[in-house]
Motif scaffolding. Structure first.
Motif, mmCIF file in Angstrom:
data_model
loop_
_atom_site.group_PDB
_atom_site.id
_atom_site.type_symbol
_atom_site.label_atom_id
_atom_site.label_comp_id
_atom_site.label_asym_id
_atom_site.label_seq_id
_atom_site.Cartn_x
_atom_site.Cartn_y
_atom_site.Cartn_z
ATOM 1 N N TYR A 106 19.448 15.022 3.538
ATOM 2 C CA TYR A 106 20.579 15.178 4.443
ATOM 3 C C TYR A 106 20.392 14.336 5.701
ATOM 4 O O TYR A 106 19.286 14.202 6.219
ATOM 5 C CB TYR A 106 20.750 16.645 4.853
ATOM 6 C CG TYR A 106 21.218 17.553 3.750
ATOM 7 C CD1 TYR A 106 22.406 17.301 3.062
ATOM 8 C CD2 TYR A 106 20.498 18.687 3.395
ATOM 9 C CE1 TYR A 106 22.852 18.151 2.053
ATOM 10 C CE2 TYR A 106 20.928 19.544 2.389
ATOM 11 C CZ TYR A 106 22.106 19.267 1.723
ATOM 12 O OH TYR A 106 22.543 20.102 0.724
ATOM 13 N N LEU A 107 21.512 13.788 6.184
ATOM 14 C CA LEU A 107 21.537 13.003 7.409
ATOM 15 C C LEU A 107 22.300 13.789 8.469
ATOM 16 O O LEU A 107 23.316 14.431 8.162
ATOM 17 C CB LEU A 107 22.220 11.652 7.171
ATOM 18 C CG LEU A 107 21.402 10.550 6.484
ATOM 19 C CD1 LEU A 107 20.799 10.990 5.158
ATOM 20 C CD2 LEU A 107 22.257 9.297 6.281
ATOM 21 N N PHE A 108 21.830 13.735 9.692
ATOM 22 C CA PHE A 108 22.444 14.489 10.786
ATOM 23 C C PHE A 108 23.505 13.636 11.477
ATOM 24 O O PHE A 108 23.198 12.593 12.055
ATOM 25 C CB PHE A 108 21.370 14.914 11.794
ATOM 26 C CG PHE A 108 21.871 15.840 12.868
ATOM 27 C CD1 PHE A 108 22.093 17.176 12.587
ATOM 28 C CD2 PHE A 108 22.129 15.372 14.150
ATOM 29 C CE1 PHE A 108 22.549 18.041 13.568
ATOM 30 C CE2 PHE A 108 22.601 16.227 15.145
ATOM 31 C CZ PHE A 108 22.798 17.567 14.850
ATOM 32 N N ASN A 119 26.301 19.816 10.544
ATOM 33 C CA ASN A 119 26.160 18.369 10.732
ATOM 34 C C ASN A 119 25.250 17.672 9.733
ATOM 35 O O ASN A 119 25.077 16.458 9.810
ATOM 36 C CB ASN A 119 25.658 18.088 12.154
ATOM 37 C CG ASN A 119 26.650 18.534 13.217
ATOM 38 O OD1 ASN A 119 27.769 18.911 12.900
ATOM 39 N ND2 ASN A 119 26.240 18.506 14.471
ATOM 40 N N TRP A 120 24.652 18.429 8.827
ATOM 41 C CA TRP A 120 23.761 17.819 7.825
ATOM 42 C C TRP A 120 24.571 17.454 6.590
ATOM 43 O O TRP A 120 25.077 18.332 5.888
ATOM 44 C CB TRP A 120 22.631 18.776 7.469
ATOM 45 C CG TRP A 120 21.719 19.071 8.626
ATOM 46 C CD1 TRP A 120 21.679 20.228 9.355
ATOM 47 C CD2 TRP A 120 20.714 18.207 9.175
ATOM 48 N NE1 TRP A 120 20.716 20.134 10.334
ATOM 49 C CE2 TRP A 120 20.105 18.901 10.252
ATOM 50 C CE3 TRP A 120 20.275 16.922 8.865
ATOM 51 C CZ2 TRP A 120 19.075 18.351 11.020
ATOM 52 C CZ3 TRP A 120 19.256 16.362 9.630
ATOM 53 C CH2 TRP A 120 18.667 17.067 10.687
ATOM 54 N N SER A 128 27.187 18.377 1.688
ATOM 55 C CA SER A 128 26.626 18.814 2.961
ATOM 56 C C SER A 128 25.786 20.065 2.761
ATOM 57 O O SER A 128 25.926 20.788 1.763
ATOM 58 C CB SER A 128 27.742 19.110 3.967
ATOM 59 O OG SER A 128 28.454 20.279 3.592
ATOM 60 N N LEU A 129 24.921 20.322 3.727
ATOM 61 C CA LEU A 129 24.096 21.538 3.695
ATOM 62 C C LEU A 129 24.979 22.778 3.739
ATOM 63 O O LEU A 129 24.759 23.740 2.989
ATOM 64 C CB LEU A 129 23.128 21.530 4.884
ATOM 65 C CG LEU A 129 22.323 22.809 5.127
ATOM 66 C CD1 LEU A 129 21.470 23.166 3.920
ATOM 67 C CD2 LEU A 129 21.453 22.662 6.372
ATOM 68 N N VAL A 169 13.983 19.990 1.401
ATOM 69 C CA VAL A 169 14.819 18.995 2.072
ATOM 70 C C VAL A 169 14.001 17.895 2.744
ATOM 71 O O VAL A 169 12.878 18.109 3.204
ATOM 72 C CB VAL A 169 15.740 19.631 3.141
ATOM 73 C CG1 VAL A 169 16.741 20.577 2.513
ATOM 74 C CG2 VAL A 169 14.929 20.328 4.232
ATOM 75 N N LEU A 171 15.034 15.323 5.839
ATOM 76 C CA LEU A 171 16.103 15.150 6.820
ATOM 77 C C LEU A 171 15.949 13.830 7.579
ATOM 78 O O LEU A 171 14.832 13.387 7.849
ATOM 79 C CB LEU A 171 16.081 16.314 7.812
ATOM 80 C CG LEU A 171 16.186 17.724 7.201
ATOM 81 C CD1 LEU A 171 16.124 18.784 8.298
ATOM 82 C CD2 LEU A 171 17.455 17.882 6.370
ATOM 83 N N ILE A 173 17.713 11.486 10.916
ATOM 84 C CA ILE A 173 18.538 11.581 12.118
ATOM 85 C C ILE A 173 18.969 10.182 12.557
ATOM 86 O O ILE A 173 18.389 9.191 12.120
ATOM 87 C CB ILE A 173 17.780 12.308 13.247
ATOM 88 C CG1 ILE A 173 16.522 11.523 13.653
ATOM 89 C CG2 ILE A 173 17.405 13.724 12.797
ATOM 90 C CD1 ILE A 173 15.763 12.136 14.833
ATOM 91 N N TYR A 185 13.946 22.605 11.281
ATOM 92 C CA TYR A 185 14.535 21.292 11.021
ATOM 93 C C TYR A 185 13.534 20.188 11.341
ATOM 94 O O TYR A 185 13.365 19.235 10.584
ATOM 95 C CB TYR A 185 15.790 21.076 11.862
ATOM 96 C CG TYR A 185 17.023 21.824 11.422
ATOM 97 C CD1 TYR A 185 17.461 21.793 10.106
ATOM 98 C CD2 TYR A 185 17.783 22.544 12.342
ATOM 99 C CE1 TYR A 185 18.607 22.465 9.721
ATOM 100 C CE2 TYR A 185 18.930 23.222 11.965
ATOM 101 C CZ TYR A 185 19.335 23.178 10.652
ATOM 102 O OH TYR A 185 20.471 23.842 10.267
ATOM 103 N N ILE A 189 12.112 16.498 9.214
ATOM 104 C CA ILE A 189 12.666 15.172 9.528
ATOM 105 C C ILE A 189 11.687 14.087 9.079
ATOM 106 O O ILE A 189 10.550 14.026 9.529
ATOM 107 C CB ILE A 189 12.975 15.045 11.034
ATOM 108 C CG1 ILE A 189 14.119 15.997 11.403
ATOM 109 C CG2 ILE A 189 13.353 13.605 11.374
ATOM 110 C CD1 ILE A 189 14.403 16.083 12.894
#
Length: 265
Positions: A106-108, A119-120, A128-129, A169, A171, A173, A185, A189
């Motif tokens: 997932y990208l924020f 926003n993920w 999306s999350l 996950v 992640l 950003i 979170y 990342i």
């Protein structure tokens, strides 16, 4: 693809817990496993199925859990209405657990909402999350209690089965993003994302790159042995961007490694 590295990447993967998902968590760290595990991996499957296979083998290899059922299709009136990922048993307590598994990138995108959970999103903005959790809560977990599921697992007392989510996950950003994240979170990342223009501006002759196949996503870039310069990947990236596919890039610069997505949006 190195089998041991692929297995290790799943064992070490970060999972989102109840504080974010609102669902009971099954963390792979609870498995009592031998170190240096290795087993045969399928070659002709997609990433999600590859991860399911690895997690299945990890549970089977552990001394404290066992797999009773996996990938069981639930059929109602000849129509498949869903699938139960795993029914596993805690060898110590004999507790049965319906465990759903997901392996996500997932990208924020801070522009979507002031609530981080919203926003993920997937690298190509098509999942999306929030949507994943909604589906788990409204469809995948309730499926256990459907009449046709009860008849499928007629040797199990369904009402005594607990439920848990193993949501692994990675992640990413925005490049040079200065916002802060909760520790759950933060530990997941893995890198950042940027557009092609920014990527080009950051390139220099000391940097080497590799574009991992989807089945290599989540592995440790430092274990990769095949690297090329910008010219070796430019055409592939351009094709991806034109097709609205965000590629994952691994970068080697001296003794440091980075991973990032180049987004088309």
């Amino acid at each position: 693809m190195k089998t041991k590295s692929r297995i290790a990447s799943i064992v070490k993967a970060n999972s989102l817990d109840f504080s974010i998902t609102g669902l009971q968590t099954f963390d792979l760290s609870v498995l009592n496993l031998a170190t240096d595990l290795e087993f045969q991996l399928p070659t002709n499957v997609r990433l999600g199925h590859l991860v399911e296979k690895i997690v299945s083998e990890l549970i089977k290899s552990s001394t404290n859990y066992k797999v009773l059922y996996e990938n069981i299709q639930i059929i109602e009136d000849t129509k498949t209405i869903g699938e139960i990922d795993f029914i596993i048993e805690d060898e110590n307590t004999k507790q049965l657990i319906h465990m759903e598994l997901a392996y996500k990138f997932y990208l924020f995108d801070p522009s979507i909402s002031h609530k981080p959970i919203n926003n993920w999103i997937g690298p190509n903005r098509n999942d999306s999350l929030k949507e994943k959790l909604e589906k788990l809560k409204t469809k995948q977990f309730p499926l256990l209690y459907a009449n046709c599921t009860r008849s499928t697992f007629d040797t199990i007392a369904i009402d005594e089965v607990s439920q848990a989510l193993c949501l692994l996950v990675s992640l990413f950003i925005p490049y040079q993003y200065k916002g802060s994240f909760s520790p759950i979170y933060q530990k997941a990342i893995k890198g950042y994302y940027l557009n092609m223009e920014t990527f080009v501006s950051l390139d220099n002759s000391a940097k080497n790159y590799y574009i991992p196949s989807k089945k290599e996503w989540g592995m440790d870039p430092s274990e990769n042995e095949n690297w090329t310069d910008f010219n070796g990947i430019e055409k592939h990236i351009t094709t991806c961007i034109n097709e609205k596919q965000a590629p994952l890039i691994w970068q080697k610069h001296k003794d440091s490694y980075l991973e990032f997505f180049i987004v088309w949006w």
